[in-house]
Design a protein around this motif. Structure first.
Motif, PDB file in Angstrom:
ATOM      1  N   SER A 287       0.829  -1.211   0.000  1.00  0.00           N
ATOM      2  CA  SER A 287       0.000   0.000   0.000  1.00  0.00           C
ATOM      3  C   SER A 287       0.862   1.258   0.000  1.00  0.00           C
ATOM      4  O   SER A 287       0.505   2.267  -0.615  1.00  0.00           O
ATOM      5  CB  SER A 287      -0.932   0.004   1.217  1.00  0.00           C
ATOM      6  N   ILE A 288       2.018   1.192   0.682  1.00  0.00           N
ATOM      7  CA  ILE A 288       2.941   2.345   0.709  1.00  0.00           C
ATOM      8  C   ILE A 288       3.522   2.576  -0.674  1.00  0.00           C
ATOM      9  O   ILE A 288       3.672   3.718  -1.126  1.00  0.00           O
ATOM     10  CB  ILE A 288       4.055   2.106   1.738  1.00  0.00           C
ATOM     11  N   VAL A 289       3.830   1.476  -1.377  1.00  0.00           N
ATOM     12  CA  VAL A 289       4.373   1.589  -2.742  1.00  0.00           C
ATOM     13  C   VAL A 289       3.338   2.224  -3.664  1.00  0.00           C
ATOM     14  O   VAL A 289       3.652   3.139  -4.442  1.00  0.00           O
ATOM     15  CB  VAL A 289       4.785   0.200  -3.267  1.00  0.00           C
ATOM     16  N   TYR A 290       2.088   1.752  -3.578  1.00  0.00           N
ATOM     17  CA  TYR A 290       1.025   2.316  -4.417  1.00  0.00           C
ATOM     18  C   TYR A 290       0.825   3.802  -4.120  1.00  0.00           C
ATOM     19  O   TYR A 290       0.656   4.621  -5.029  1.00  0.00           O
ATOM     20  CB  TYR A 290      -0.287   1.564  -4.192  1.00  0.00           C
ATOM     21  N   THR A 291       0.825   4.152  -2.853  1.00  0.00           N
ATOM     22  CA  THR A 291       0.649   5.556  -2.467  1.00  0.00           C
ATOM     23  C   THR A 291       1.768   6.419  -3.024  1.00  0.00           C
ATOM     24  O   THR A 291       1.538   7.520  -3.541  1.00  0.00           O
ATOM     25  CB  THR A 291       0.601   5.687  -0.930  1.00  0.00           C
ATOM     26  N   GLU A 292       2.994   5.904  -2.938  1.00  0.00           N
ATOM     27  CA  GLU A 292       4.147   6.656  -3.436  1.00  0.00           C
ATOM     28  C   GLU A 292       4.056   6.883  -4.939  1.00  0.00           C
ATOM     29  O   GLU A 292       4.399   7.962  -5.452  1.00  0.00           O
ATOM     30  CB  GLU A 292       5.430   5.898  -3.090  1.00  0.00           C
ATOM     31  N   LEU A 293       3.583   5.883  -5.670  1.00  0.00           N
ATOM     32  CA  LEU A 293       3.523   5.987  -7.129  1.00  0.00           C
ATOM     33  C   LEU A 293       2.319   6.791  -7.613  1.00  0.00           C
ATOM     34  O   LEU A 293       2.399   7.442  -8.660  1.00  0.00           O
ATOM     35  CB  LEU A 293       3.469   4.585  -7.751  1.00  0.00           C
ATOM     36  N   MET A 294       1.212   6.746  -6.870  1.00  0.00           N
ATOM     37  CA  MET A 294      -0.022   7.346  -7.346  1.00  0.00           C
ATOM     38  C   MET A 294      -0.221   8.798  -6.925  1.00  0.00           C
ATOM     39  O   MET A 294      -1.039   9.499  -7.513  1.00  0.00           O
ATOM     40  CB  MET A 294      -1.229   6.514  -6.871  1.00  0.00           C
ATOM     41  N   ASP A 295       0.494   9.254  -5.889  1.00  0.00           N
ATOM     42  CA  ASP A 295       0.346  10.667  -5.535  1.00  0.00           C
ATOM     43  C   ASP A 295       1.532  11.451  -6.081  1.00  0.00           C
ATOM     44  O   ASP A 295       2.460  10.884  -6.648  1.00  0.00           O
ATOM     45  CB  ASP A 295       0.180  10.855  -4.025  1.00  0.00           C
ATOM     46  N   PHE A 296       1.475  12.780  -5.924  1.00  0.00           N
ATOM     47  CA  PHE A 296       2.516  13.635  -6.496  1.00  0.00           C
ATOM     48  C   PHE A 296       3.579  14.028  -5.489  1.00  0.00           C
ATOM     49  O   PHE A 296       4.377  14.918  -5.752  1.00  0.00           O
ATOM     50  CB  PHE A 296       1.880  14.886  -7.125  1.00  0.00           C
ATOM     51  N   ASP A 297       3.590  13.375  -4.340  1.00  0.00           N
ATOM     52  CA  ASP A 297       4.699  13.521  -3.403  1.00  0.00           C
ATOM     53  C   ASP A 297       5.756  12.482  -3.762  1.00  0.00           C
ATOM     54  O   ASP A 297       5.448  11.298  -3.893  1.00  0.00           O
ATOM     55  CB  ASP A 297       4.231  13.306  -1.961  1.00  0.00           C
ATOM     56  N   ALA A 299       8.197  10.356  -6.079  1.00  0.00           N
ATOM     57  CA  ALA A 299       8.285   9.925  -7.474  1.00  0.00           C
ATOM     58  C   ALA A 299       6.923   9.486  -8.005  1.00  0.00           C
ATOM     59  O   ALA A 299       6.078   9.005  -7.258  1.00  0.00           O
ATOM     60  CB  ALA A 299       9.291   8.786  -7.597  1.00  0.00           C
ATOM     61  N   GLU A 300       6.724   9.670  -9.321  1.00  0.00           N
ATOM     62  CA  GLU A 300       5.505   9.263  -9.978  1.00  0.00           C
ATOM     63  C   GLU A 300       5.849   8.577 -11.297  1.00  0.00           C
ATOM     64  O   GLU A 300       7.012   8.498 -11.691  1.00  0.00           O
ATOM     65  CB  GLU A 300       4.591  10.467 -10.279  1.00  0.00           C
ATOM     66  N   ILE A 301       4.838   8.112 -11.995  1.00  0.00           N
ATOM     67  CA  ILE A 301       5.013   7.451 -13.292  1.00  0.00           C
ATOM     68  C   ILE A 301       4.745   8.463 -14.397  1.00  0.00           C
ATOM     69  O   ILE A 301       3.714   9.148 -14.392  1.00  0.00           O
ATOM     70  CB  ILE A 301       4.059   6.250 -13.426  1.00  0.00           C
ATOM     71  N   TYR A 302       5.680   8.561 -15.345  1.00  0.00           N
ATOM     72  CA  TYR A 302       5.548   9.497 -16.462  1.00  0.00           C
ATOM     73  C   TYR A 302       5.805   8.787 -17.790  1.00  0.00           C
ATOM     74  O   TYR A 302       6.537   7.797 -17.848  1.00  0.00           O
ATOM     75  CB  TYR A 302       6.520  10.673 -16.309  1.00  0.00           C
TER      76      TYR A 302
END
Length: 502
Positions: A287-297, A299-302
């Motif tokens: 859940s922490i990994v998903y939160t990190e990837l899905m919010d803009f705090d 790193a994100e996916i580009y």
């Protein structure tokens, strides 16, 4: 038919003029002022009425003196001569009436304009803004994330069009979104399905459009209708829109794709959330990994098309970045592949999919001699899939998706018990018909009761899924019931010392 009298005709014409608004009323008052001033000027000049010990005045001078008395009631105080005073008093009384009426008309006009602005019906003159169509509890999270994403943008704007009172929307945003930073949020009231209302938000100039599904009613039908209004409007722009729309039911997905075509990205929210719930319940920390990837705090996916990588293999593309992690490719035809074959060569139109801190940090490194620590690469054996015992407390429309998704991860001979305060035996029976590995059992009981939960022997289960009754009761009541069940589970964990996967 009775003959219409002159007074009826006059009243009809007068009513029509008054109904035209402040401009018509101000014009009528100006005409009345002009009539009073001219009439008083004619009376003073023709009958040679002048102040005591004063010379008779010309028509222009008489009209000017009359105008001053209509504008300033105190002017009459300095008049001398009773005939002149009487004429001045009549003109002053007429001026008091006219200017009092004028002030009232202006005041009402200003108040009406303010009320109109509060309704949020004025046209939005913005460019490259993010347009949110619809209103739900998700809008506050969306705004918060857009605010973070817009930190490196100049004058970012978010426009919200929903059939909700403008002041109410602004107050809720102010209460629930603490910091807007450099982003300005503009609210407008209107039906996103109506072409006239939709034009208020200026969709032609948008950078992106988010369509939120209503929380009540036939949500998907309204979402599809909004997409149809955007893409088939006679005033739409020639360039394709970038639309992201929320769909609730999987059976409506195909119809939405037909309507939106290549302009719309559809998010099956219930399906996505259900899958994430299952995956996070099976892997601690996911859940922490998903939160990190899905919010803009952080790193994100580009996605980015990089001309320098054309002709290079995917393996070489991975090694071309120092501060970004390449995870896949969006092919030129729009399809996506995570972890494609290492020997695949990128062509014109392909985009790399990478995890990076911001959209301006996805840059090809100039350092061509990157050192790879191969010892950090670990190959793990997933092992044999074993049977599991799972408990599902509560029920909502995501439950069947959770059950189907869980069936893909567990081994044959697994068991799941569904306990709900409401009778969903038919849905459970229907879901069990398509399962390969899980045997389902339904129990109708109060999931907030300590006696019921203690009787389930919670510690014998490998994991527990907890759902709220969002379709059977209000959101706050559903959350309260879920919280009570969760507190009972925590009590059991503390008493037994077993760390349950909840």
């Amino acid at each position: 038919m009775n003959k219409i009298s002159f007074s009826q005709k006059f009243r009809y014409k007068f009513d029509n003029m008054m109904s035209k608004g402040p401009v018509a009323m101000i014009s009528l008052l100006a005409l009345m002022s002009f009539f009073v001033v001219v009439l008083a000027g004619l009376v003073l000049s023709i009958f040679r009425i002048a102040p005591a010990d004063g010379e008779p005045m010309t028509f222009l001078e008489s009209a000017w003196q009359s105008l001053m008395r209509t504008m300033d009631a105190g002017t009459v105080g300095g008049d001398s001569g009773w005939t002149y005073r009487i004429v001045g008093l009549i003109v002053t009384l007429g001026g008091i009436f006219i200017f009092s009426a004028l002030i009232g008309v202006l005041s009402n006009g200003i108040n009406d304009k303010l009320d109109q602005l509060r309704k949020g019906r004025s046209f939005v003159i913005e460019k490259d803004h993010t347009l949110i169509l619809g209103w739900s509890s998700k809008v506050f999270t969306i705004i918060s994330e857009l605010v973070k994403a817009n930190e490196n943008q100049k004058n970012p704007r978010i426009v919200i069009l929903a059939d909700v009172d403008k002041v109410e929307m602004e107050d809720e945003i102010k209460d629930k979104v603490e910091i807007l930073k450099n982003t300005k949020v503009i609210c407008r009231r209107g039906n996103p399905n109506d072409l006239t209302d939709l034009s208020i938000a200026n969709p032609r100039e948008t950078k992106s459009i988010i369509v939120l599904a209503p929380e009540e009613g036939n949500a998907d039908a309204l979402t599809i209708k909004t997409i149809l209004a955007l893409t088939n409007s006679p005033d739409r722009r020639r360039a394709p829109y970038h639309i992201v729309a929320e769909i609730r039911d999987e059976k409506n997905l195909e119809v939405a794709k037909m309507v939106g075509k290549d302009e719309v990205e559809l998010v099956l929210t219930d399906d996505v959330i259900a899958r994430i719930m299952v995956q996070t319940s099976r892997q601690s920390g996911l859940s922490i990994v998903y939160t990190e990837l899905m919010d803009f705090d952080g790193a994100e996916i580009y996605f980015k098309e990089e001309k320098e990588l054309i002709g290079k293999t995917f393996s070489e593309a991975i090694s071309s970045y120092e501060d970004s992690a390449v995870m896949g490719i969006q092919y030129a035809d729009g399809s996506v592949k995570i972890n494609p074959p290492m020997e695949y060569k990128l062509i014109n139109g392909d985009k790399v999919i990478a995890i990076t801190e911001d959209d301006d940090t996805l840059v090809v490194s100039e350092n061509k001699n990157l050192h790879i620590n191969e010892k950090a690469i670990v190959s793990l054996d997933s092992g044999t899939v074993i049977s599991e015992k799972i408990l599902l407390l509560g029920w909502n429309r995501r439950a069947t998706t959770i059950i189907r998704e869980m069936d893909n991860y567990v081994g044959a001979g697994s068991y799941m018990k569904v306990v709900s305060s409401f009778d969903h035996a038919d849905e459970v029976k229907e879901a069990s018909s398509s399962l390969k590995n899980i045997k389902l059992e339904f129990q109708l009981d109060d999931t907030t009761s300590r006696k019921v939960i203690d009787g389930l022997n919670i510690v014998s289960y490998d994991s527990v899924q907890l759902l709220c009754y969002k379709e059977e009761m209000g959101l706050q009541d559903a959350d309260a019931q879920t919280l009570i069940s969760l507190l009972h589970l925590r009590r059991i964990m503390e008493e037994t010392g077993k760390d349950l996967k909840v």
